[in-house]
Write a protein that holds these residues in place. Structure first.
Motif, PDB file in Angstrom:
ATOM      1  N   TYR A   7      -0.451 -27.219 -75.152  1.00  0.00           N
ATOM      2  CA  TYR A   7      -1.548 -26.444 -75.726  1.00  0.00           C
ATOM      3  C   TYR A   7      -1.102 -25.899 -77.072  1.00  0.00           C
ATOM      4  O   TYR A   7       0.035 -25.443 -77.218  1.00  0.00           O
ATOM      5  CB  TYR A   7      -1.912 -25.271 -74.809  1.00  0.00           C
ATOM      6  CG  TYR A   7      -2.281 -25.682 -73.403  1.00  0.00           C
ATOM      7  CD1 TYR A   7      -3.499 -26.310 -73.136  1.00  0.00           C
ATOM      8  CD2 TYR A   7      -1.421 -25.437 -72.337  1.00  0.00           C
ATOM      9  CE1 TYR A   7      -3.839 -26.677 -71.845  1.00  0.00           C
ATOM     10  CE2 TYR A   7      -1.758 -25.802 -71.037  1.00  0.00           C
ATOM     11  CZ  TYR A   7      -2.963 -26.422 -70.801  1.00  0.00           C
ATOM     12  OH  TYR A   7      -3.302 -26.789 -69.520  1.00  0.00           O
ATOM     13  N   PHE A   8      -2.005 -25.916 -78.045  1.00  0.00           N
ATOM     14  CA  PHE A   8      -1.666 -25.469 -79.391  1.00  0.00           C
ATOM     15  C   PHE A   8      -2.655 -24.429 -79.907  1.00  0.00           C
ATOM     16  O   PHE A   8      -3.813 -24.389 -79.495  1.00  0.00           O
ATOM     17  CB  PHE A   8      -1.647 -26.663 -80.349  1.00  0.00           C
ATOM     18  CG  PHE A   8      -0.537 -27.631 -80.063  1.00  0.00           C
ATOM     19  CD1 PHE A   8       0.719 -27.445 -80.599  1.00  0.00           C
ATOM     20  CD2 PHE A   8      -0.750 -28.716 -79.227  1.00  0.00           C
ATOM     21  CE1 PHE A   8       1.756 -28.330 -80.327  1.00  0.00           C
ATOM     22  CE2 PHE A   8       0.268 -29.611 -78.950  1.00  0.00           C
ATOM     23  CZ  PHE A   8       1.525 -29.414 -79.503  1.00  0.00           C
ATOM     24  N   LEU A  15      -4.305 -19.224 -73.173  1.00  0.00           N
ATOM     25  CA  LEU A  15      -3.706 -19.549 -71.871  1.00  0.00           C
ATOM     26  C   LEU A  15      -2.341 -18.916 -71.665  1.00  0.00           C
ATOM     27  O   LEU A  15      -1.775 -19.005 -70.571  1.00  0.00           O
ATOM     28  CB  LEU A  15      -3.600 -21.070 -71.723  1.00  0.00           C
ATOM     29  CG  LEU A  15      -4.927 -21.830 -71.788  1.00  0.00           C
ATOM     30  CD1 LEU A  15      -4.686 -23.317 -71.693  1.00  0.00           C
ATOM     31  CD2 LEU A  15      -5.867 -21.354 -70.699  1.00  0.00           C
ATOM     32  N   SER A  16      -1.789 -18.321 -72.703  1.00  0.00           N
ATOM     33  CA  SER A  16      -0.466 -17.688 -72.647  1.00  0.00           C
ATOM     34  C   SER A  16       0.629 -18.651 -72.205  1.00  0.00           C
ATOM     35  O   SER A  16       1.592 -18.265 -71.546  1.00  0.00           O
ATOM     36  CB  SER A  16      -0.486 -16.474 -71.714  1.00  0.00           C
ATOM     37  OG  SER A  16      -1.392 -15.504 -72.183  1.00  0.00           O
ATOM     38  N   THR A  17       0.469 -19.912 -72.573  1.00  0.00           N
ATOM     39  CA  THR A  17       1.511 -20.910 -72.306  1.00  0.00           C
ATOM     40  C   THR A  17       1.363 -22.039 -73.306  1.00  0.00           C
ATOM     41  O   THR A  17       0.259 -22.323 -73.779  1.00  0.00           O
ATOM     42  CB  THR A  17       1.435 -21.459 -70.862  1.00  0.00           C
ATOM     43  OG1 THR A  17       2.576 -22.285 -70.617  1.00  0.00           O
ATOM     44  CG2 THR A  17       0.179 -22.262 -70.619  1.00  0.00           C
ATOM     45  N   GLY A  40     -10.964 -22.037 -63.596  1.00  0.00           N
ATOM     46  CA  GLY A  40     -11.598 -20.762 -63.914  1.00  0.00           C
ATOM     47  C   GLY A  40     -10.776 -19.965 -64.904  1.00  0.00           C
ATOM     48  O   GLY A  40      -9.830 -20.457 -65.510  1.00  0.00           O
ATOM     49  N   GLY A  41     -11.139 -18.709 -65.075  1.00  0.00           N
ATOM     50  CA  GLY A  41     -10.406 -17.789 -65.946  1.00  0.00           C
ATOM     51  C   GLY A  41     -10.229 -18.307 -67.355  1.00  0.00           C
ATOM     52  O   GLY A  41     -11.154 -18.826 -67.972  1.00  0.00           O
ATOM     53  N   ALA A  42      -9.012 -18.154 -67.864  1.00  0.00           N
ATOM     54  CA  ALA A  42      -8.705 -18.517 -69.241  1.00  0.00           C
ATOM     55  C   ALA A  42      -8.900 -20.013 -69.498  1.00  0.00           C
ATOM     56  O   ALA A  42      -9.337 -20.411 -70.579  1.00  0.00           O
ATOM     57  CB  ALA A  42      -7.279 -18.107 -69.590  1.00  0.00           C
ATOM     58  N   HIS A  43      -8.579 -20.851 -68.512  1.00  0.00           N
ATOM     59  CA  HIS A  43      -8.771 -22.293 -68.690  1.00  0.00           C
ATOM     60  C   HIS A  43     -10.249 -22.615 -68.900  1.00  0.00           C
ATOM     61  O   HIS A  43     -10.596 -23.417 -69.760  1.00  0.00           O
ATOM     62  CB  HIS A  43      -8.221 -23.073 -67.488  1.00  0.00           C
ATOM     63  CG  HIS A  43      -6.750 -23.219 -67.492  1.00  0.00           C
ATOM     64  ND1 HIS A  43      -5.911 -22.256 -66.986  1.00  0.00           N
ATOM     65  CD2 HIS A  43      -5.949 -24.209 -67.955  1.00  0.00           C
ATOM     66  CE1 HIS A  43      -4.663 -22.647 -67.125  1.00  0.00           C
ATOM     67  NE2 HIS A  43      -4.650 -23.829 -67.710  1.00  0.00           N
ATOM     68  N   ALA A  44     -11.112 -21.997 -68.100  1.00  0.00           N
ATOM     69  CA  ALA A  44     -12.552 -22.242 -68.214  1.00  0.00           C
ATOM     70  C   ALA A  44     -13.064 -21.812 -69.582  1.00  0.00           C
ATOM     71  O   ALA A  44     -13.917 -22.484 -70.170  1.00  0.00           O
ATOM     72  CB  ALA A  44     -13.301 -21.516 -67.106  1.00  0.00           C
TER      73      ALA A  44
END
Length: 83
Positions: A7-8, A15-17, A40-44
């Motif tokens: 992830y960039f 996503l904190s990663t 869900g959450g941040a990914h969604a």
């Protein structure tokens, strides 16, 4: 199959990663994106449909129809990233 996801930029921040390895049944980039959205959450939020997200497969810009393979590297990033 196992795939490495990177992830960039703003996607990474949301996503904190910066990366993860996932075991997926997805066959295409579109299916993988949808699978991640269902977390869900941040990914969604970060990968939501209708949101501009670019993708690369094995460091080659690709559209959502690109077919995944065991051990491939997938990258998600916004359309414009700074250096």
């Amino acid at each position: 199959m196992k795939v490495q996801i990177r992830y960039f930029a703003s996607v990474r921040e949301a996503l904190s990663t910066s990366n993860e390895t996932v075991d997926t049944r997805a066959e295409t980039l579109a299916a993988l994106r949808d699978e991640l959205i269902t977390r869900g959450g941040a990914h969604a939020t970060a990968l939501a449909r209708g949101k501009a997200v670019r993708m690369a497969l094995d460091q080659v810009m690709s559209d959502e129809a690109a077919v995944l393979h065991e051990g491939c590297e997938v990258a998600f990033f916004p359309p414009v990233t700074g250096g």
